[in-house]
Design a protein around this motif. Sequence first.
Motif, mmCIF file in Angstrom:
data_model
loop_
_atom_site.group_PDB
_atom_site.id
_atom_site.type_symbol
_atom_site.label_atom_id
_atom_site.label_comp_id
_atom_site.label_asym_id
_atom_site.label_seq_id
_atom_site.Cartn_x
_atom_site.Cartn_y
_atom_site.Cartn_z
ATOM 1 N N CYS A 31 76.970 -56.903 84.806
ATOM 2 C CA CYS A 31 76.128 -56.350 83.736
ATOM 3 C C CYS A 31 76.257 -54.832 83.609
ATOM 4 C CB CYS A 31 74.669 -56.719 83.993
ATOM 5 S SG CYS A 31 74.341 -58.492 83.962
ATOM 6 N N ARG A 32 77.110 -54.234 84.452
ATOM 7 C CA ARG A 32 77.327 -52.786 84.439
ATOM 8 C C ARG A 32 76.022 -52.017 84.655
ATOM 9 N NH1 ARG A 32 81.732 -52.138 79.454
ATOM 10 N NH2 ARG A 32 83.277 -53.596 80.316
ATOM 11 N N CYS A 33 75.227 -52.515 85.599
ATOM 12 C CA CYS A 33 73.977 -51.853 85.967
ATOM 13 C C CYS A 33 74.261 -51.001 87.200
ATOM 14 C CB CYS A 33 72.891 -52.883 86.242
ATOM 15 S SG CYS A 33 72.437 -53.854 84.791
ATOM 16 N N GLU A 34 74.610 -49.747 86.976
ATOM 17 C CA GLU A 34 75.102 -48.902 88.052
ATOM 18 C C GLU A 34 74.021 -48.616 89.103
ATOM 19 O OE1 GLU A 34 78.185 -47.119 90.033
ATOM 20 O OE2 GLU A 34 78.188 -48.437 88.271
ATOM 21 N N ASN A 35 72.790 -48.443 88.682
ATOM 22 C CA ASN A 35 71.720 -48.160 89.641
ATOM 23 C C ASN A 35 71.528 -49.319 90.610
ATOM 24 O OD1 ASN A 35 71.200 -45.648 88.524
ATOM 25 N ND2 ASN A 35 69.610 -46.413 87.162
ATOM 26 N N LEU A 36 71.493 -50.532 90.064
ATOM 27 C CA LEU A 36 71.328 -51.716 90.909
ATOM 28 C C LEU A 36 72.553 -51.926 91.786
ATOM 29 C CD1 LEU A 36 69.621 -54.182 91.673
ATOM 30 C CD2 LEU A 36 70.683 -55.408 89.767
ATOM 31 N N ARG A 37 73.710 -51.661 91.237
ATOM 32 C CA ARG A 37 74.956 -51.819 91.997
ATOM 33 C C ARG A 37 74.977 -50.873 93.195
ATOM 34 N NH1 ARG A 37 79.954 -49.478 91.911
ATOM 35 N NH2 ARG A 37 81.778 -50.827 92.184
ATOM 36 N N LYS A 38 74.626 -49.607 92.968
ATOM 37 C CA LYS A 38 74.608 -48.635 94.058
ATOM 38 C C LYS A 38 73.564 -49.009 95.109
ATOM 39 C CE LYS A 38 76.277 -44.599 91.459
ATOM 40 N NZ LYS A 38 75.903 -43.272 90.903
ATOM 41 N N ARG B 141 73.138 -57.465 77.025
ATOM 42 C CA ARG B 141 73.852 -57.971 75.844
ATOM 43 C C ARG B 141 73.150 -57.566 74.559
ATOM 44 N NH1 ARG B 141 75.177 -64.341 75.157
ATOM 45 N NH2 ARG B 141 76.341 -63.862 77.069
ATOM 46 N N TYR B 142 71.816 -57.640 74.565
ATOM 47 C CA TYR B 142 71.061 -57.366 73.339
ATOM 48 C C TYR B 142 70.403 -55.994 73.350
ATOM 49 C CZ TYR B 142 71.988 -62.271 72.557
ATOM 50 O OH TYR B 142 72.617 -63.480 72.394
ATOM 51 N N GLN B 143 70.852 -55.137 74.277
ATOM 52 C CA GLN B 143 70.449 -53.724 74.311
ATOM 53 C C GLN B 143 68.931 -53.547 74.314
ATOM 54 O OE1 GLN B 143 72.584 -51.762 71.127
ATOM 55 N NE2 GLN B 143 74.573 -52.054 72.121
ATOM 56 N N LEU B 144 68.335 -54.098 75.392
ATOM 57 C CA LEU B 144 66.904 -53.929 75.629
ATOM 58 C C LEU B 144 66.760 -53.160 76.947
ATOM 59 C CD1 LEU B 144 65.850 -57.567 74.707
ATOM 60 C CD2 LEU B 144 65.168 -55.522 73.434
ATOM 61 N N PRO B 145 66.892 -51.832 76.911
ATOM 62 C CA PRO B 145 66.934 -51.050 78.156
ATOM 63 C C PRO B 145 65.674 -51.166 79.005
ATOM 64 C CG PRO B 145 66.749 -49.604 76.227
ATOM 65 C CD PRO B 145 67.042 -50.976 75.720
ATOM 66 N N SER C 175 65.493 -54.770 68.672
ATOM 67 C CA SER C 175 66.894 -54.913 69.076
ATOM 68 C C SER C 175 67.804 -55.045 67.862
ATOM 69 C CB SER C 175 67.056 -56.146 69.980
ATOM 70 O OG SER C 175 68.410 -56.452 70.187
ATOM 71 N N GLY C 176 68.675 -54.064 67.696
ATOM 72 C CA GLY C 176 69.650 -54.127 66.617
ATOM 73 C C GLY C 176 70.628 -55.271 66.809
ATOM 74 N N LYS C 177 70.957 -55.581 68.067
ATOM 75 C CA LYS C 177 71.891 -56.676 68.345
ATOM 76 C C LYS C 177 71.300 -58.026 67.949
ATOM 77 C CE LYS C 177 75.489 -54.656 70.338
ATOM 78 N NZ LYS C 177 76.887 -54.842 69.884
#
Length: 385
Positions: A318-325, A285-289, A225-227
């Motif tokens: 969290c801007r998780c579009e798949n989970l949101r849909k 937040r820490y960009q761990l996809p 994680s770069g973050k």
Amino acid sequence: MVKLTMKMPTKPKTAHKEPIELEVGTVSEEIEVPVASEVVFRKNWRIKRFHKTIAKRDFVDSPVFRCSVNGMTTFWNISVRFWKGPNGKKITNPLVVCLNLTGCETEETGQARVRFQFGVWDASIKHWECCPISSVVLNLQNSQELLSVGYKSLGILDRHLDSSKDVSIMLKLQIIQSDEEVHSLSQDMARLLSKADDKDTVVECASKEGESPIKVHSWIVRTRSGKLAAKLQKCEDDKLPNIKYKLDLSDFQHCLITELVRYIYTDKVDNADTHANKLLPLSTRYQLPGLTALCERTLLESLTPSNVANILLLADQCRCENLRKAALHYCENSEEIKESVHIGKTLAWRVMEMVNPDLFLEACESFGSSSSNLDSPGTPGSWSD
């Protein structure tokens, strides 16, 4: 006088020919993969005319099914049994749903960890309601003996009956051979995390008395994680001679950071269903996809009418579009969710309406309602209702 009987000529009889079989033999399936523990078998069992079926039977068994991977074949079935009341009569709801190992064929005997999860189909919203994951260690060897592996108590409601009055039960099954785990990269990394003496970074978090400090390798943090790498700070402490860096995550509990670190090393999380809602914000937040995807899958499988509002808020945050849909789709055609919104039954819906009215309106539109409940009398609730 002789009477002659005349017979009309007929066509000669032809020899009877048996129909030619168009399909010959049988086809079986065996999966070959580098790591068998990555394979999850999914089986769906439909019980036809459910109420009539269970009313006249003392037990119900599924057909035996086969799971074969890398030279090991196991045979299973799902069975339904019934509790008995004080008067000795069977209770048809809730059911006892059991997983049984009916046989095993293997080239090498040994122990294996079996993870399984039951679910029941909610026909009203077309979604699986899943039980928590269970795990058990078995000694797998050539055998045809029946072995009960585990069970769950499962309540069947009207929403679980489809248009044909059938009920569908789902099983997810994962078989992890012990030798395979010992030699996997994930297990090697887990040993590195637990035993290595060359860790050069201490992770600061909100710890309780008795909880051990969390130490990690800075090179692994930088790789993953770069973050998180950007948060590494120089550390000069005479009490910690081998520590060169510190990682400040003091806003988070020790148990949560333990699972975050476990994922960074091994790509796995223990008790994901317990930690997913808190790990999801950390993963974005820490960009761990990979961790984001793991948390989304876990939360999606745990959706119920009582927690969908919380998960929808979290997915949007969290801007998780798949989970949101998926959460919005879950709301469609659900009278139970619609009623919760109208009468203000659940605190989460009222909070959503106040803090994120656009999301609330979108959820209402998904089940055909746009009315507000802010001014209507509500029943006190909680985030866990």
